[in-house]
Design a protein around this motif. Structure first.
Motif, PDB file in Angstrom:
ATOM      1  N   ALA A  30      -1.643   6.244  10.160  1.00  0.00           N
ATOM      2  CA  ALA A  30      -1.273   5.314   9.104  1.00  0.00           C
ATOM      3  C   ALA A  30      -0.259   5.989   8.182  1.00  0.00           C
ATOM      4  N   GLY A  32       1.768   5.744   4.373  1.00  0.00           N
ATOM      5  CA  GLY A  32       1.816   5.162   3.036  1.00  0.00           C
ATOM      6  C   GLY A  32       3.172   5.381   2.389  1.00  0.00           C
ATOM      7  N   SER A  46       2.285   1.036  -0.898  1.00  0.00           N
ATOM      8  CA  SER A  46       1.916   0.266   0.287  1.00  0.00           C
ATOM      9  C   SER A  46       1.411   1.200   1.364  1.00  0.00           C
ATOM     10  N   CYS A  47       0.716   0.618   2.334  1.00  0.00           N
ATOM     11  CA  CYS A  47       0.230   1.392   3.471  1.00  0.00           C
ATOM     12  C   CYS A  47       0.214   0.500   4.693  1.00  0.00           C
ATOM     13  N   SER A  49      -1.291   0.544   8.837  1.00  0.00           N
ATOM     14  CA  SER A  49      -2.113   1.239   9.810  1.00  0.00           C
ATOM     15  C   SER A  49      -1.273   1.712  10.990  1.00  0.00           C
ATOM     16  N   THR A  55      -2.009  -4.025   6.625  1.00  0.00           N
ATOM     17  CA  THR A  55      -1.132  -3.549   5.561  1.00  0.00           C
ATOM     18  C   THR A  55      -1.801  -3.732   4.198  1.00  0.00           C
ATOM     19  N   LYS A  56      -1.400  -2.912   3.266  1.00  0.00           N
ATOM     20  CA  LYS A  56      -1.914  -2.997   1.908  1.00  0.00           C
ATOM     21  C   LYS A  56      -0.761  -2.832   0.927  1.00  0.00           C
ATOM     22  N   SER A  95       1.731  10.674   5.267  1.00  0.00           N
ATOM     23  CA  SER A  95       0.780  10.416   6.342  1.00  0.00           C
ATOM     24  C   SER A  95      -0.429  11.318   6.180  1.00  0.00           C
ATOM     25  N   CYS A 101      -5.559   2.483   7.046  1.00  0.00           N
ATOM     26  CA  CYS A 101      -5.325   2.687   5.630  1.00  0.00           C
ATOM     27  C   CYS A 101      -6.675   2.670   4.926  1.00  0.00           C
ATOM     28  N   TYR A 105      -5.956   3.739  -0.438  1.00  0.00           N
ATOM     29  CA  TYR A 105      -4.705   4.201   0.165  1.00  0.00           C
ATOM     30  C   TYR A 105      -3.724   4.706  -0.888  1.00  0.00           C
ATOM     31  N   GLN A 110      -5.272  11.260  -0.154  1.00  0.00           N
ATOM     32  CA  GLN A 110      -5.573  10.798   1.202  1.00  0.00           C
ATOM     33  C   GLN A 110      -4.551  11.314   2.209  1.00  0.00           C
ATOM     34  N   TYR A 111      -3.448  11.865   1.743  1.00  0.00           N
ATOM     35  CA  TYR A 111      -2.318  12.177   2.613  1.00  0.00           C
ATOM     36  C   TYR A 111      -2.065  13.676   2.677  1.00  0.00           C
TER      37      TYR A 111
END
Length: 124
Positions: A30, A32, A46-47, A49, A55-56, A95, A101, A105, A110-111
């Motif tokens: 995923a 972002g 945004s993110c 998958s 998507t978010k 990533s 996501c 996210y 998270q990345y």
């Protein structure tokens, strides 16, 4: 190690559009998009998958920005329409090691992998 390279930033007038690209090596995760304006914290925008099926978006860009990906080209895109001066920021793609996501996210923790970013400036 995953490498990410952003492109597509620039100067655009209020109401204009830009499309950012994030080219990735080793592309299964995923992705972002984040942005950081001077004097402000980095913000998750945004993110998408790994499959592109989910998507978010942060509320401030919903209806204006669209994230997509072309896995054949190892590239994620952020189409930005109806740009506003408050969208001015340095935009980064990132990533983690997840195919989906996360619900949070927008949390940069998270990345793991980050690109150098591309500047977007919207004039009023």
């Amino acid at each position: 190690q995953l490498q990410l390279v952003e492109s597509g930033g620039g100067l655009v007038q209020f109401g204009g559009s830009l499309r950012l690209s994030c080219a990735a090596s080793g592309f299964p995760y995923a992705i972002g998009w984040f942005r950081q304006a001077p004097g402000k914290e980095r913000e998750g925008v945004s993110c998408i998958s790994a499959s592109g099926g989910s998507t978010k978006y942060v509320d401030s860009v919903k209806g204006r920005f669209t994230i997509s990906r072309d896995n054949a080209k190892n590239t994620v895109y952020l189409q930005m329409n109806s740009l506003k001066p408050e969208d001015t920021a340095h935009y980064y793609c990132a990533s983690g090691r997840s195919l989906a996501c996360a619900s949070n996210y927008y949390d940069s923790r998270q990345y793991v992998y980050w690109g150098q970013g591309t500047q977007v400036t919207v004039s009023s």
